[in-house]
Write a protein that holds these residues in place. Structure first.
Motif, short mmCIF file in Angstrom:
data_model
loop_
_atom_site.label_atom_id
_atom_site.label_comp_id
_atom_site.label_asym_id
_atom_site.label_seq_id
_atom_site.Cartn_x
_atom_site.Cartn_y
_atom_site.Cartn_z
N PRO A 52 0.84 -1.20 0.00
CA PRO A 52 0.00 0.00 0.00
C PRO A 52 0.88 1.25 0.00
O PRO A 52 1.91 1.28 0.66
N VAL A 53 0.45 2.25 -0.75
CA VAL A 53 1.29 3.46 -0.87
C VAL A 53 1.03 4.42 0.28
O VAL A 53 1.92 5.13 0.71
N HIS A 54 -0.22 4.42 0.79
CA HIS A 54 -0.56 5.44 1.80
C HIS A 54 -0.71 4.91 3.21
O HIS A 54 -1.21 5.59 4.08
N LYS A 55 -0.32 3.67 3.43
CA LYS A 55 -0.31 3.16 4.80
C LYS A 55 0.85 2.20 4.94
O LYS A 55 1.45 1.78 3.93
N GLY A 56 1.16 1.80 6.17
CA GLY A 56 2.30 0.93 6.40
C GLY A 56 2.04 -0.49 5.88
O GLY A 56 0.94 -0.81 5.43
#
Ligand code: ATP
Ligand code: MG
Length: 221
Positions: A52-56
């Motif tokens: 995922p790009v926007h979360k860990g």
């Protein structure tokens, strides 16, 4: 030919729904079938992201998230899982995925990217987000707790690309944005992870085979 088959023969358009699916749940699946029933697209593919790009990084492995997504779609032959982001590895940018699918299906077929309202509101933070409509339409579905707060660049984007009717999404291959209100289901993967962590039941929030998989592999403990 059964009535159902007849409906399918007339159907067109490929819908895709990206996500972390950590885990996949009935909010995703109910969205998928309501969209298919309403618009008669020929198929809907879930596209689980690798990174995922926007979360860990999710706590469970990419292979396990993929496996759960596959278990979830086994009951409806209009649904399937597209593993290209898993195969590609690295950060999963939707623009790469859409470009890829577009080159596979050719320039004429309608491609529809389904996004929940929360995801749509974050669109301006996505890689090359303005390019997405070159490859696909964007179908934004309601999600409890999220209001269409279309300000600044996202507002301007909607003004440019908003369709006059949902029909436009089937008449052109890409380039339109449409908003759809579906049955509100206040289910999220975070909620399921939190329940599992507390050892509380996750039943009826997700398909039974996925629930069993989570229990067997002791995920989200
Ligand atoms: P998390 O809580 O970990 O963020 P999530 O439930 O939001 O997980 P995602 O995999 O992040 O699930 O979501 C994939 C896509 O499905 C997104 O476009 C999201 O907006 C949409 N979606 C998820 N749950 C729902 C729901 N209950 N109703 C409508 N859309 C949903
Ligand atoms: Mg989410």
């Amino acid at each position: 030919m059964t009535t159902k088959d007849k409906g399918r023969a007339e159907s067109s358009g490929l819908a895709i729904m990206g996500g972390t699916f950590d885990p996949v749940h009935n909010g995703h699946l109910r969205t998928a079938v309501e969209i298919l029933d309403r618009y008669h697209y020929s198929a809907l593919k879930l596209v689980p992201c690798y990174q995922p790009v926007h979360k860990g990084w999710p706590g469970v492995s990419p292979a396990q998230r993929l496996e759960m997504a596959k278990l979830a779609v086994s009951g409806d032959d209009r649904l399937s899982v597209d593993s290209r982001e898993m195969d590609r590895q690295g950060p999963s940018y939707s623009v790469d995925t859409l470009r890829d699918i577009r080159s596979e299906i050719g320039p004429d077929e309608s491609l529809i990217m389904v996004l929940g309202m929360d995801s749509f509101l974050s669109l301006p933070t996505w890689q090359d987000w303005q390019e997405l409509v070159q490859y696909a339409h964007i179908l934004v579905v309601s999600r409890p707790g999220w209001e269409p707060d279309l300000i600044s660049e996202l507002g301007a984007f909607c003004e440019n690309y908003r369709a006059a009717s949902s029909h436009e999404l089937q008449c052109a291959p890409s380039g339109r944005v449409w908003f759809e209100t579906l049955t509100p289901l206040g289910i999220s993967s975070s909620m399921i992870r939190a329940l599992a962590r507390k050892n509380e039941s996750i039943a009826y929030l997700l398909p039974e085979p996925v629930q069993k998989y989570i229990e067997e592999h002791q995920l989200y403990r």
